[in-house]
Each structure stands twice: as C-alpha cells, then as structure tokens.
Design a protein around this motif. Structure first.
Motif, short mmCIF file in Angstrom:
data_model
loop_
_atom_site.label_atom_id
_atom_site.label_comp_id
_atom_site.label_asym_id
_atom_site.label_seq_id
_atom_site.Cartn_x
_atom_site.Cartn_y
_atom_site.Cartn_z
N TRP A 667 52.90 22.98 44.20
CA TRP A 667 53.91 22.09 44.76
C TRP A 667 53.37 21.32 45.96
O TRP A 667 54.06 20.46 46.49
N SER A 668 52.16 21.64 46.38
CA SER A 668 51.59 20.97 47.54
C SER A 668 50.52 20.00 47.06
O SER A 668 49.66 20.34 46.27
N ASP A 669 50.55 18.79 47.58
CA ASP A 669 49.54 17.80 47.22
C ASP A 669 48.31 17.90 48.10
O ASP A 669 47.37 17.14 47.94
N PHE A 670 48.31 18.79 49.04
CA PHE A 670 47.14 18.96 49.90
C PHE A 670 47.09 20.41 50.36
O PHE A 670 48.05 20.94 50.89
N GLY A 671 45.97 21.03 50.17
CA GLY A 671 45.83 22.42 50.59
C GLY A 671 44.55 23.00 50.05
O GLY A 671 44.12 22.64 48.95
N PHE A 672 43.95 23.88 50.80
CA PHE A 672 42.68 24.47 50.39
C PHE A 672 42.86 25.87 49.82
O PHE A 672 41.89 26.63 49.75
N ALA A 673 44.06 26.18 49.40
CA ALA A 673 44.31 27.50 48.83
C ALA A 673 43.40 27.81 47.64
O ALA A 673 42.91 28.95 47.52
N PRO A 674 43.13 26.87 46.72
CA PRO A 674 42.28 27.21 45.58
C PRO A 674 40.88 27.68 45.98
O PRO A 674 40.29 28.53 45.32
N THR A 675 40.34 27.12 47.08
CA THR A 675 39.00 27.52 47.54
C THR A 675 38.95 29.00 47.88
O THR A 675 37.93 29.66 47.68
N VAL A 676 40.04 29.51 48.41
CA VAL A 676 40.13 30.92 48.75
C VAL A 676 40.57 31.74 47.54
O VAL A 676 39.99 32.79 47.23
N LEU A 677 41.57 31.25 46.85
CA LEU A 677 42.25 32.06 45.84
C LEU A 677 41.39 32.36 44.61
O LEU A 677 41.22 33.53 44.24
N TYR A 678 40.88 31.33 43.96
CA TYR A 678 40.29 31.55 42.64
C TYR A 678 38.98 32.33 42.66
O TYR A 678 38.75 33.19 41.79
N PRO A 679 38.08 32.11 43.64
CA PRO A 679 36.91 33.01 43.70
C PRO A 679 37.31 34.46 43.93
O PRO A 679 36.70 35.38 43.35
N CYS A 680 38.34 34.69 44.77
CA CYS A 680 38.83 36.06 44.98
C CYS A 680 39.30 36.69 43.67
O CYS A 680 38.96 37.83 43.34
N LEU A 786 35.58 34.19 53.14
CA LEU A 786 36.81 33.70 52.52
C LEU A 786 36.49 33.28 51.09
O LEU A 786 35.67 32.39 50.86
N GLY A 787 37.12 33.88 50.14
CA GLY A 787 36.82 33.56 48.75
C GLY A 787 36.22 34.78 48.08
O GLY A 787 36.76 35.89 48.17
N TRP A 788 35.09 34.59 47.41
CA TRP A 788 34.40 35.73 46.81
C TRP A 788 34.16 36.77 47.90
O TRP A 788 33.63 36.44 48.96
N PRO A 789 34.54 38.02 47.69
CA PRO A 789 34.61 39.00 48.80
C PRO A 789 33.25 39.55 49.23
O PRO A 789 32.95 40.73 49.03
N PHE A 790 32.41 38.67 49.81
CA PHE A 790 31.19 39.16 50.42
C PHE A 790 31.53 39.88 51.72
O PHE A 790 32.22 39.33 52.57
N VAL A 791 31.02 41.09 51.89
CA VAL A 791 31.08 41.79 53.18
C VAL A 791 29.69 41.65 53.77
O VAL A 791 28.72 42.22 53.26
N LEU A 792 29.59 40.85 54.80
CA LEU A 792 28.27 40.44 55.28
C LEU A 792 27.35 41.61 55.65
O LEU A 792 26.16 41.61 55.28
#
Length: 805
Positions: A667-680, A786-792
């Motif tokens: 529902w949002s035309d702007f947002g970086f949620a996919p960058t975080v969400l889908y790799p997770c 943020l995203g794929w859960p790398f623990v540094l």
C-alpha cells in the motif's frame, strides 16, 4: 423476475459472507462487463444476507469526482464526518495528512460496527470511483487485512466493476487489493446454454427450443441483459410462437442477426419516450445516477406539473425507478447514454446552466462547490476565466480539507490553465507549489516534480524565497522517492544550493530544511559522509528558528541529521538523534518525523545486536505508524520485526511478521521494507529446508526493485547443499572484492554476503579482502546485518578460521 443462471456464483458469495460473518474479513472484486448481471447478483446476496447483517451500499458515477461521494452515501449513518465540512483548506499548513482523522474515524466506525454485527459494504461501479474514495477504501481494506488475525471485524466488502471502463489508477488500486490475503475475485462471463434456457423460460413461461437458445447466445455472447432485450424484441415483432411445446422464433435468425449491443438496446428505450421526457432525463443524467425530487425540479426548467408528468413517463418506460431519495436510472448505462448524448457547444451550455442553477441555490456550500466546479470545468470557453479560477480554488480548498489530493491537484491545474501569464508570477508560484504538494501526497511523483519545478522557476525569478525554498525541497523529495531501485542515484541539488546561497543569512527555518534535504540526498546516493556538514548546518539553523518561535523545524530536520550518521554507521550518534526525534511531539504536530525516528531507532538497536530493545521500540512504533496512515514506515517496522525474529531463530514468528509487512508495504509507494524483508525470509526458509519458498522470496525482492539478488541466490543454493551450481555460475560471473572505501549502511549487506560466500566456497584470497570492510563495520559497533541475518562476530570468526587453516 426469478434469480437464474448465477447460482454457483451466489453460493460462492454466500460462502465468503459466512466466512466474514465468522470473523474472517473478505473483500470481493466482482468483475464483469455491462449487462452481465453484477448488480442482480449483488441484489440477491443482499436479500439473503439482510436478515442477519447490516447492508451499506452505494454506486459510483462517471465523471462526477466529488471526493468520497459514493462512500458518504453508503456510510451516511455510520460515518457522518464524510459528509461534513473541511478540516483545513491550505495544503502548505496541512500536517502529514489532515485526512488522518477522517480515515481513522470512518474505518473505526465501520470496523466497530462490524464487530457488533455482520456488515456488508457494497460500492457498485467501482470503475468510476473518485481517487479519495479509492484511498479510503484502500485504508479500510488494509486495516481489515491487518486486523484479520484478531477475528474481530465481521466485514465483507463487495466491489463490482467493469475492467474495460476503469481508469488506470483504479486498476492499480485493484491490483493492490488482489494482493491482500483477505481478497477474493470473481469474474462474470456470459451465461451458458442451460442458464439462458432457464432465463428465457422464467420470463416467457415457456421452454425455448435449443435452436432459439443457440441464436440468443450467438447474438448476445450470453450477456443476460442482451438476452432479455432480444426476447423482448422478438415478442414486439410477434416473432415468437409455441411449436411442439417449445418457444421458437418464426423469423429464424433475421431479428437475432441484427447488430445488437447493450447501448443499442437501451437507446431504443430512450428513443421510445417523448422529446420533452428525454430532455428532462438528459438533465437528470448530468446530476448523477440517483437524483432527489428537489434536484429534479432544479434542473427541469419546467413547471412542477410537467416535470412530474415526464418523470411518470420515464418510470412507465422502465428508464427510471423510484428510490428512497428520489429517482434513479434502472441501469447505469442508461445514464451514460443520456449524459453523452449532447455534443459540442450544446453540451457545454448545459454544464453552464447546471452550474448556474446549483450555485444560485447552494451558494458557497462546501458540499456542492465541487459539483459546481465540475460543471464549470466542462463548460469550456463559455465560462469567464476568473470565475473558473475562483470556483476551482474554492473546490481545491475543500478537497485539501478532506485529503482528496487527486481531486485537489486537478483543480489547481484547472485554475492555472484558466489564464495564461507569460511572465513570472507570484500567483502561479503559489498555485504550482500547492499543486506540487497535492500531487506529492497523491503519490504522483512525476506531476509533483513538474509543479515543484514550475514553482521554483516563478519564485526564483521574483526572489520569492518563501516559495522557492519549500518548492525546491519538495522537488528533491519527489525525485528521490522512487523506491529501492534508485539508491545510489544522484538527485539534482542545484535549486536547493542556489536557494541557500541567495537567501544569505535570512530565513533560518527554510534554510534548515534545505540543508536537511541536501543531507538526505547525500545519503540517498550512498555518500552519507558528504551530508554530515549539511546536517550540522541544518541543526544550527533549526536552533535559530526555534529561538524565533518556530519549534516545528527542529523536529523536522532531526530524521535527516540522524540518517547520515546511520549511513556512515556511526550508530551510537544515530541512536542519540533518533531518541531525540522519537520523543512524543506536541498535540497537532506532524507525526511523520517522530515515526521516522522511532522505527529507525529500533533498526539501530537491531544493528547493534540489542534484540530485546529493538523489539520494544518497534512494537511501539509500528502501531503509531499505522494510526498515522504512514504505510512505508509501518512496513519497514514490520519487516524489521520479521528480521529480528529470524535472528532469534523464531521462523514461524518471522513469517507472521513478514506476512503483515507484505500486506502493508504494497500500500506504500515508497519504502525500503523489501530490502530488509525478503532476504530475511529467504534465509529463514532455506534454514528450515523450504528452498522453493526461499527462492520465491528472492523473486519478490527482485520484482520490488532490489539489487544484488544474485548474491542471495548463491547463498540459498549453498545452504541447500547445491554448491556445484554456485561454482558453475561463478565461472561466468566471478565474485570480486568490494570497494576499498569505508563501509556504509548500504554496503553492509553486500559485504556480508561476499564474505559469507567466500568462506562457504573456501576462497581464501577473496575472504581476506572481503574481511576488511566487515571488520571495519564491527569495530563501529555493528553486530547484526539488516536483511540476510549475518551476525558479524560469527562471520568474522569463520573467516579467520578459514584463513588460519
């Protein structure tokens, strides 16, 4: 007439209604062309549901874009605010959305009622809906979808529409509806032979022959209204008879073979009444699908006796039917034929006559000003430019007051077009800026950029700094608000830099906003360190503005200052700024700065590895974003909660948060949620063996505009044990070391993925070079990606093990 031919469709609608009545909200998109029986099917649903449900229904009308008109009619008893006055008419003084209270109160009224009693909301002919109604429906649908797991609202929303008549904006909204998990779709096609047989038998009392049924289907494509019209035509011609107990046509295919469409059938009915009756019907059609008795008298331009006689004639001819509020057309297409029948100057003159009559009776009543403006806009050059401009501006103010941004920018454009000024104009700077604000809030970035640029050009030529600065800021915001795929692009900075230079030491508040936007743009092109000086200037100027009594600027610039510190991974400094910005704001303030800070404060805590604190911040920020209609930030907050759940190994909870994040970010035309969400989600799914699900998540990431998806595909294949496939692909696209510059927030995921792949594939040389930026990020305090859960720390330890071995 008996209900025939759609029993399976009715059964499906009733099943969905039962699900809704049991606490699982449903939205039904009912698609079908004119005459296919959408309204008849819905009427039967209403008949069956009425004893145990509240029915809220209305119909949209073509070319009558009065904000919220169809919903105001449907919800008149539940949400009277939809028919009320405006909140504020100046878009420059509006907060994030002055329609917030309207949306929240309306949605809450519907959902609260649906908690106490099953409720069906029906908005017919959605293809003609105004933008404001679509936005409000979208908020209602999204809220119902998010609340679906609570089982509270017993709500069914039914939206019949014609796909070929829908505006592209409506189709985009419907595409969003389809992606919601509570949405169901139904398409009405032509009736099959068995149903046509039943339909004809129900209206004639006789069973039709198979030959007659075939002819009827061939001439109508099974469209029920056309079938009935063909049967009526055959009866009129005396061409039907009974032979061996069956109804047959005595003229074979002669009548059935005539070119016959729905418009032709309905036009025959219109042509059958007197000219005076047609004239009255045409005037009624210009007002809408349903018209009250006083409105009929207003437009008739005849004596009450004559008007009543012509109305009776139309009712007897089956063109109109009486309703609770006056009269309405028996089929919406009848109104369209009458509405479009006048042409050229005659059509314009009729619009002007109606505008004059309505304005004389209703004056400056906000409930009618939009209708008057609509008719004036369609009256062409018969309207004096100053009258058109004045009425358009009045109507635009009303639209702004209820957050009908799409209608507002159209009206501002109409006012601008009403007079051609070939020289710089403060008036045009004002209107272009207001049109830019309305377009921006309508998520039309292209139009917002155009109007912002025009406002800057006029204001700059006149040294109108009060207009130049805000318009330049808005133009830059619109240019950078295109989603994930534009990270790293260089947005034009010259209008902002020129404004700051020209303003000198004056206007600290506007210069603070300009510097803040330049800081944002530096971060946007992944050069956050270049934004730090602008962030410092923005804060100093905001403090000056606060001393002069303007404390709103201070709150407005904090997110921009914090984001550049986050961009360079100065996390503790970012947290300090975000904590300052997340503090409760004064009543009536714009909620956006606070929610920007609050969500990103949780994100910072996640980066630092403090998962409990991150959860706490986000579980407070997400409802706040939701209540403020701030979809992008709500989506990002939900995506972060999903990522934190993955970091904890709670994959079921991650899927639950992820499902909500998907619903909201669409529902949002702007947002970086996919960058975080889908790799997770991809990492979580492959960890539990769902390789197909992981790949689907990455497909969604790629469709959303995400970059570097190939790295995550390699990681999925490695985790799935398919290392040979990865090695084969790397033959054509080898892994290469990342840039040697200091690592930034936008580099972190790529750096972690590269190092992880190097370790997994025993590539020591690559691991050695890839390790440096990851260590640098960890030294800055970064623990989680943020995203794929790398623990540094774990990733660094694995790399050292490889290199030491």
């Amino acid at each position: 007439m008996a209900f025939v031919g759609r029993t399976s469709e009715l059964g499906q609608l009733l099943d969905w209604f039962d699900e809704a009545a049991a606490g699982e909200p449903r939205v039904v998109l009912l698609e079908g062309e004119a005459g296919m029986g959408k309204s008849r099917l819905v009427a039967e649903l209403v008949t069956r549901a009425t004893p145990r449900a509240t029915i809220l229904s209305s119909r949209c009308q073509e070319d009558l874009n009065v904000p919220y008109l169809p919903l105001a009619a449907a919800l008149r008893d539940l949400a009277p605010a939809l028919s009320g006055g405006r909140v504020r008419s100046d878009p420059e003084r509006s907060t994030a959305d002055d329609r917030l209270e309207l949306f929240l109160s309306t949605t809450r009224a519907v959902l609260d009622h649906a908690e106490s009693r099953p409720t069906a909301l029906i908005v017919d002919d959605l293809h003609w809906a105004d933008r404001a109604s679509i936005d409000l429906l979208g908020h209602l649908v999204a809220t119902a979808a998010i609340d679906a797991d609570t089982g509270g609202a017993r709500l069914m929303v039914v939206l019949p529409y014609r796909p070929t008549a829908a505006d592209p904006a409506i189709l985009r909204a419907l595409a969003r509806f389809v992606r919601d998990p509570i949405t169901r779709t139904m398409r009405l096609a032509g009736l099959p032979a068995l149903s046509v047989n039943e339909l004809v038998a129900s209206v004639t009392g006789s069973r039709p022959s198979r030959a007659l049924v075939r002819e009827l289907i061939a001439s109508s494509a099974g469209n029920p209204l056309l079938v009935l019209s063909l049967v009526d035509r055959l009866e009129t011609f005396g061409a039907l008879s009974i032979h061996d107990g069956e109804l047959v046509s005595k003229v074979g295919g002669e009548v059935l073979g005539l070119p016959l469409g729905l418009d032709a059938v309905l036009q025959e009915r219109i042509d059958a009444v007197s000219e005076a009756c047609r004239t009255l019907l045409t005037r009624v059609a210009f007002l809408g699908d349903e018209v009250s008795a006083p409105e009929v008298a207003l437009v008739s331009r005849a004596s009450p006796e004559d008007a009543e006689r012509w109305l009776d004639e139309a009712i007897d001819a089956g063109l109109l039917t009486e309703s609770d509020h006056g009269v309405r057309f028996t089929h919406p297409q009848l109104r369209q034929l009458l509405y479009h029948s006048p042409r050229g100057r005659r059509r314009q003159a009729l619009h002007l006559q109606l505008a004059d009559a309505l304005e004389e009776v209703h004056g400056d009543d906000d409930r009618w000003v939009g209708v008057v403006a609509h008719h004036l806009l369609h009256a062409g050059d018969q309207v004096p430019p100053d009258r058109l401009a004045q009425q358009s501006l009045h109507a635009a103010g009303v639209a702004v007051g209820v957050g009908a941004w799409g209608e507002a920018w159209e009206l501002y454009e109409a006012a601008l077009a009403s007079e051609d000024i070939p020289f710089p104009s403060g008036y045009h700077a004002l209107l272009h800026h207001r049109a830019a604000i309305a377009s921006w809030k309508d998520h039309d970035n292209t139009r917002a950029i155009h109007h912002a640029d025009e406002a800057v050009a006029h204001a700059r030529a006149l040294d109108d700094f009060e207009r130049w600065g805000p318009a330049a800021v808005l133009g830059a915001q619109a240019r950078s608000a295109s989603g994930v795929e534009v990270i790293g692009t260089n947005v034009e900075r010259e209008p902002l830099e020129a404004f700051i230079e020209a303003a000198g030491d004056d206007l600290p508040a506007l210069r603070a906003l300009a510097h803040a936007e330049l800081a944002e743009l530096s971060n946007h092109r992944n050069q956050p360190e270049q934004g730090l000086p602008h962030a410092g200037s923005a804060w100093k100027l905001a403090e000056r503005a606060e001393q002069a009594g303007d404390d709103a600027v201070r709150r407005a610039v904090i997110p921009s200052i914090a984001i550049v510190h986050l961009g360079v991974l100065d996390l503790h400094e970012a947290v300090r700024w975000y904590e300052m910005g997340a503090a409760p704001e004064p009543p009536g303030s714009d909620p956006l700065p606070r929610v920007l800070c609050w969500v990103r404060l949780g994100l910072c805590r996640w980066l630092l590895g403090d998962l409990d604190a991150a959860d706490k911040e986000l579980e407070g920020a997400v409802p706040y974003a939701r209540d403020g209609l701030l979809w992008a930030n709500q989506a990002l907050g939900l995506a972060c909660l999903a990522g934190i759940a993955v970091a904890r190994g709670d994959f079921d909870r991650a899927e639950q948060w992820g499902e909500q994040a998907e619903v909201v970010w669409r529902w949002s035309d702007f947002g970086f949620a996919p960058t975080v969400l889908y790799p997770c989600l991809a990492a979580a799914r492959v960890a539990r063996g769902d390789v197909g699900g992981a790949r689907r998540a990455l497909d969604e990431f790629e469709r959303s505009g995400g970059r570097g998806v190939w790295r995550y595909r390699h990681l999925v294949n490695v985790r799935a044990g398919d290392i040979d496939t990865v090695r084969a692909e790397l033959e054509t696209r080898p892994l290469r070391p990342g840039p040697s510059r200091p690592v930034r927030l936008f580099d972190l995921a790529a750096a972690g993925a590269l190092l992880s792949l190097a370790v997994d594939l025993d590539l020591k040389d690559l691991a050695a070079s890839a390790l440096t930026p990851v260590i640098a990020a960890h030294e800055l305090g970064v623990t989680c990606n943020l995203g794929w859960p790398f623990v540094l720390p774990d990733l660094i330890a694995r790399a050292h093990e490889l290199l030491d071995g």
